[in-house]
Design an enzyme around this catalytic site. Structure first.
Site, PDB file in Angstrom:
ATOM      1  N   TRP A   1     -14.598  87.444 -86.274  1.00  0.00           N
ATOM      2  CA  TRP A   1     -13.878  88.597 -85.644  1.00  0.00           C
ATOM      3  C   TRP A   1     -12.471  86.981 -84.973  1.00  0.00           C
ATOM      4  O   TRP A   1     -11.562  87.367 -85.713  1.00  0.00           O
ATOM      5  CB  TRP A   1     -13.709  89.315 -84.291  1.00  0.00           C
ATOM      6  CG  TRP A   1     -12.507  89.391 -83.393  1.00  0.00           C
ATOM      7  CD1 TRP A   1     -12.277  90.403 -83.720  1.00  0.00           C
ATOM      8  CD2 TRP A   1     -11.900  88.631 -82.718  1.00  0.00           C
ATOM      9  NE1 TRP A   1     -10.744  91.124 -82.810  1.00  0.00           N
ATOM     10  CE2 TRP A   1     -11.383  89.493 -81.918  1.00  0.00           C
ATOM     11  CE3 TRP A   1     -12.461  87.725 -81.591  1.00  0.00           C
ATOM     12  CZ2 TRP A   1     -10.466  89.463 -80.745  1.00  0.00           C
ATOM     13  CZ3 TRP A   1     -11.402  86.807 -80.302  1.00  0.00           C
ATOM     14  CH2 TRP A   1     -10.842  87.988 -80.102  1.00  0.00           C
TER      15      TRP A   1
ATOM     16  N   TYR B   1      -6.293  92.074 -85.272  1.00  0.00           N
ATOM     17  CA  TYR B   1      -5.911  91.339 -83.874  1.00  0.00           C
ATOM     18  C   TYR B   1      -4.484  91.238 -83.358  1.00  0.00           C
ATOM     19  O   TYR B   1      -3.091  90.802 -83.751  1.00  0.00           O
ATOM     20  CB  TYR B   1      -6.121  89.941 -84.733  1.00  0.00           C
ATOM     21  CG  TYR B   1      -5.907  88.999 -83.448  1.00  0.00           C
ATOM     22  CD1 TYR B   1      -6.495  88.886 -82.377  1.00  0.00           C
ATOM     23  CD2 TYR B   1      -5.013  87.997 -83.669  1.00  0.00           C
ATOM     24  CE1 TYR B   1      -6.596  87.524 -81.968  1.00  0.00           C
ATOM     25  CE2 TYR B   1      -4.640  87.240 -82.661  1.00  0.00           C
ATOM     26  CZ  TYR B   1      -5.238  86.788 -82.132  1.00  0.00           C
ATOM     27  OH  TYR B   1      -5.884  85.866 -80.996  1.00  0.00           O
TER      28      TYR B   1
ATOM     29  N   GLU C   1      -9.164  75.380 -81.705  1.00  0.00           N
ATOM     30  CA  GLU C   1      -9.264  76.112 -80.273  1.00  0.00           C
ATOM     31  C   GLU C   1     -10.612  76.183 -79.478  1.00  0.00           C
ATOM     32  O   GLU C   1     -11.062  76.844 -78.951  1.00  0.00           O
ATOM     33  CB  GLU C   1      -8.294  77.732 -79.756  1.00  0.00           C
ATOM     34  CG  GLU C   1      -8.862  79.032 -80.458  1.00  0.00           C
ATOM     35  CD  GLU C   1      -8.184  80.121 -80.387  1.00  0.00           C
ATOM     36  OE1 GLU C   1      -8.621  80.673 -80.263  1.00  0.00           O
ATOM     37  OE2 GLU C   1      -6.682  80.071 -81.007  1.00  0.00           O
TER      38      GLU C   1
ATOM     39  N   HIS D   1      -4.808  75.440 -77.513  1.00  0.00           N
ATOM     40  CA  HIS D   1      -4.664  77.017 -76.792  1.00  0.00           C
ATOM     41  C   HIS D   1      -4.423  76.671 -75.507  1.00  0.00           C
ATOM     42  O   HIS D   1      -4.200  76.288 -74.450  1.00  0.00           O
ATOM     43  CB  HIS D   1      -6.475  76.632 -77.111  1.00  0.00           C
ATOM     44  CG  HIS D   1      -6.361  78.117 -76.838  1.00  0.00           C
ATOM     45  ND1 HIS D   1      -6.001  79.903 -77.720  1.00  0.00           N
ATOM     46  CD2 HIS D   1      -7.801  78.728 -75.674  1.00  0.00           C
ATOM     47  CE1 HIS D   1      -7.051  80.241 -77.345  1.00  0.00           C
ATOM     48  NE2 HIS D   1      -8.011  80.025 -76.100  1.00  0.00           N
TER      49      HIS D   1
ATOM     50  N   GLU E   1       0.592  76.333 -76.165  1.00  0.00           N
ATOM     51  CA  GLU E   1       0.510  78.201 -76.493  1.00  0.00           C
ATOM     52  C   GLU E   1       0.735  78.544 -74.782  1.00  0.00           C
ATOM     53  O   GLU E   1       0.023  77.722 -73.544  1.00  0.00           O
ATOM     54  CB  GLU E   1      -0.859  78.602 -76.982  1.00  0.00           C
ATOM     55  CG  GLU E   1      -0.303  79.849 -77.069  1.00  0.00           C
ATOM     56  CD  GLU E   1      -2.122  80.586 -77.487  1.00  0.00           C
ATOM     57  OE1 GLU E   1      -1.948  81.723 -77.956  1.00  0.00           O
ATOM     58  OE2 GLU E   1      -3.163  79.900 -77.450  1.00  0.00           O
TER      59      GLU E   1
ATOM     60  N   HIS F   1       3.852  85.192 -76.825  1.00  0.00           N
ATOM     61  CA  HIS F   1       3.214  86.609 -78.313  1.00  0.00           C
ATOM     62  C   HIS F   1       3.718  87.518 -77.781  1.00  0.00           C
ATOM     63  O   HIS F   1       4.317  88.186 -77.707  1.00  0.00           O
ATOM     64  CB  HIS F   1       1.896  85.873 -77.746  1.00  0.00           C
ATOM     65  CG  HIS F   1       0.936  84.813 -77.464  1.00  0.00           C
ATOM     66  ND1 HIS F   1      -0.873  85.666 -78.301  1.00  0.00           N
ATOM     67  CD2 HIS F   1       1.031  84.032 -78.076  1.00  0.00           C
ATOM     68  CE1 HIS F   1      -0.980  84.844 -78.107  1.00  0.00           C
ATOM     69  NE2 HIS F   1      -0.390  83.671 -77.645  1.00  0.00           N
TER      70      HIS F   1
ATOM     71  N   ASN G   1     -13.926  82.869 -72.462  1.00  0.00           N
ATOM     72  CA  ASN G   1     -14.396  84.536 -72.434  1.00  0.00           C
ATOM     73  C   ASN G   1     -15.279  84.692 -73.548  1.00  0.00           C
ATOM     74  O   ASN G   1     -15.451  84.233 -73.941  1.00  0.00           O
ATOM     75  CB  ASN G   1     -12.800  84.475 -73.186  1.00  0.00           C
ATOM     76  CG  ASN G   1     -11.972  86.081 -73.445  1.00  0.00           C
ATOM     77  OD1 ASN G   1     -12.885  86.887 -72.508  1.00  0.00           O
ATOM     78  ND2 ASN G   1     -11.318  85.982 -73.887  1.00  0.00           N
TER      79      ASN G   1
ATOM     80  N   ASP H   1      -7.465  83.617 -71.664  1.00  0.00           N
ATOM     81  CA  ASP H   1      -8.631  83.316 -70.934  1.00  0.00           C
ATOM     82  C   ASP H   1      -8.942  81.986 -70.269  1.00  0.00           C
ATOM     83  O   ASP H   1      -9.281  81.317 -70.436  1.00  0.00           O
ATOM     84  CB  ASP H   1      -9.273  83.944 -72.318  1.00  0.00           C
ATOM     85  CG  ASP H   1      -8.632  83.541 -73.479  1.00  0.00           C
ATOM     86  OD1 ASP H   1      -7.731  82.347 -72.942  1.00  0.00           O
ATOM     87  OD2 ASP H   1      -9.630  82.796 -74.345  1.00  0.00           O
TER      88      ASP H   1
ATOM     89  N   ARG I   1       4.972  83.012 -81.276  1.00  0.00           N
ATOM     90  CA  ARG I   1       4.248  83.751 -82.243  1.00  0.00           C
ATOM     91  C   ARG I   1       3.873  85.188 -82.454  1.00  0.00           C
ATOM     92  O   ARG I   1       4.427  86.090 -81.333  1.00  0.00           O
ATOM     93  CB  ARG I   1       2.345  83.516 -81.937  1.00  0.00           C
ATOM     94  CG  ARG I   1       1.616  83.478 -82.839  1.00  0.00           C
ATOM     95  CD  ARG I   1       0.267  83.366 -82.096  1.00  0.00           C
ATOM     96  NE  ARG I   1      -0.018  85.023 -81.697  1.00  0.00           N
ATOM     97  CZ  ARG I   1      -1.694  85.516 -81.076  1.00  0.00           C
ATOM     98  NH1 ARG I   1      -2.591  84.016 -80.944  1.00  0.00           N
ATOM     99  NH2 ARG I   1      -1.795  86.942 -80.391  1.00  0.00           N
TER     100      ARG I   1
ATOM    101  N   GLU J   1      -1.787  79.339 -88.500  1.00  0.00           N
ATOM    102  CA  GLU J   1      -3.091  78.801 -87.774  1.00  0.00           C
ATOM    103  C   GLU J   1      -4.664  79.774 -87.749  1.00  0.00           C
ATOM    104  O   GLU J   1      -4.558  80.629 -87.826  1.00  0.00           O
ATOM    105  CB  GLU J   1      -2.404  79.190 -85.789  1.00  0.00           C
ATOM    106  CG  GLU J   1      -3.820  79.290 -84.149  1.00  0.00           C
ATOM    107  CD  GLU J   1      -3.952  79.834 -83.044  1.00  0.00           C
ATOM    108  OE1 GLU J   1      -4.656  80.235 -82.816  1.00  0.00           O
ATOM    109  OE2 GLU J   1      -2.888  80.467 -83.177  1.00  0.00           O
TER     110      GLU J   1
END
Length: 417
Positions: free
Chosen positions: A417, A175, A277, A327, A354, A138, A53, A331, A163, A251
């Site tokens: 980030w 985020y 990840e 993960h 995930e 998510h 990504n 992406d 999550r 996480e």
């Protein structure tokens, strides 16, 4: 007289397995994906995901300019030898670009092997360890109430694990918050600069999970992603504050370049920890695993060298009672998800997978046979990993430059980030 293996299977000889073509396909049906397609002389093809990504074209170039020329003429059945050639034969080892390229080759070769054998990939690995892979979705919201509502919707859809992320008062773009749309962080050609406040975040997250347990009870598994934002002692504080809410995992609590930093978190909390990840090899998690500083390893097939390497990592983790938690954001293409689900179906020390929903356009470009049912994903029974690509349709979605955001503290300091 019994037929020889080669004559019994028209695709079984070295000549039939010879790689005659390998090409890189870049497409953007809602987001960018890089796919490697390998073809043998007998016409059997295999697909591997090569998506990184925000750096997609770096991997595409590495594959097209450096890897593909080395594949032509090789025996697609020599998966281990080709993996070693690409890893040990490259003076500049490891790193996300190299390992993503190797993973694409590796998964494509396993796909070919499954088709040659007429077996789904999980059978080649050793057969089922479970009937379906537990997955988490998510849920997010601009505030705590909205996030709780989103968690409720996932539970209604049948998810057993969710999550949860929510907005942070005073932080404009926290985020994981999507404002009603599917979350895709790579949204601009140049990196979006966001502002971060650790104190405000540390105050908000325990309030979020207090509300979630009050609204939804203790049966649903709840997870949370810190996304590398905290120092080790801040992460320890958050893990301790979240203990009453019994998270499935916390996480990426702190950046893991210094693996020993997780020792400090362990000293202060029993909240389960997941990380990895962004890892690319077994060496990135050696100290974490052998000292049982984490409970779940999140390294994914596409960024960790493929099935061949992740199988070694999973076996190493099993020795220390660490489970997998791959993960699986959007992406990664359905090619990676399909292969991962076969791995999840086999691997003895599976934890969770995930799972984010791809767009309808992505699902049309990458037809697949895995399905979601009652909180779990189930891989199909087609030979190989069960995912294909519609190249004509893929060509209708040209590459669109996008990069991931960056973060700064409120005083302008560059942050994780």
């Amino acid at each position: 007289m019994n037929a020889s293996p080669a004559s019994a299977n028209s695709h079984g000889s070295n000549r039939d397995r010879e790689i005659v073509d390998a090409r890189v396909i870049v497409t953007c049906p809602g987001r960018n994906f890089v796919t490697l397609k390998i073809e043998t002389r007998s016409g059997i093809t295999g697909l591997g995901d090569a998506t990184l990504n925000g750096r997609e074209l770096a991997v595409a170039s590495y594959l097209q300019d450096h890897v593909v020329p080395n594949l032509i003429g090789r025996d697609a059945g020599r998966i281990e030898d080709i993996w070693q050639f690409l890893y040990r034969g490259a003076y500049w080892r490891r790193g996300p670009v190299t390992m993503t390229a190797i993973a694409a080759v590796d998964v494509a070769l396993w796909d070919i092997l499954g088709k040659l054998a007429g077996l789904p990939l999980y059978q080649l690995l050793g057969g089922r360890s479970r009937e379906g892979a537990l997955v988490y979705g998510h849920a997010n919201g601009r505030d705590i109430a909205e996030a709780s509502d989103a968690v409720g919707r996932f539970i209604e859809q049948g998810f057993l694990a969710v999550r949860a992320q929510c907005g942070v008062p005073g932080v404009k773009k926290a985020y994981g918050i999507s404002s009603g749309k599917a979350y895709e962080p790579a949204e601009s050609e140049l990196p979006l600069e966001t502002v971060w406040s650790t104190p405000k975040y540390l105050q908000t997250v325990p309030q979020l999970f207090e509300r979630l347990r009050a609204d939804h009870g203790n049966d649903v598994h709840l997870l949370h992603d810190v996304h590398h934002r905290l120092t080790p002692i801040e992460a320890a504080r958050l893990a301790r504050d979240l203990e009453p809410y019994r998270l499935f995992w916390l996480e990426d609590a702190t950046p893991a370049e210094n693996q020993k930093s997780f020792e400090l978190i362990r000293q202060h909390s029993t909240t389960p920890l997941a990380v990895g990840e962004v890892f690319n090899s077994i060496w990135d998690c050696k100290h974490l695993v052998e000292n049982q500083l984490i409970d779940y390893i999140r390294t994914t097939l596409v960024h960790g060298g493929g099935i061949t390497h992740l199988r070694r990592l999973a076996d190493f983790a099993a020795l220390h009672q660490v489970r997998t938690g791959f993960h699986g954001a959007t992406d990664l293409s359905p090619v990676c998800m399909g292969a991962a689900l076969h791995f999840d179906t086999w691997v003895p020390n599976f934890g969770i997978q995930e799972y984010m929903f791809h767009t309808d356009e992505t699902n049309e470009v990458f037809p697949h046979d895995y399905v979601f049912r009652a909180g779990r994903l189930h891989c199909g029974e087609a030979p190989g990993h069960g995912v294909d690509i519609d190249e004509k349709l893929a060509a209708k979605f040209p590459y669109a430059p996008k990069q991931l955001p960056v973060a700064r503290l409120e005083d302008g300091t560059m942050w994780d980030w």
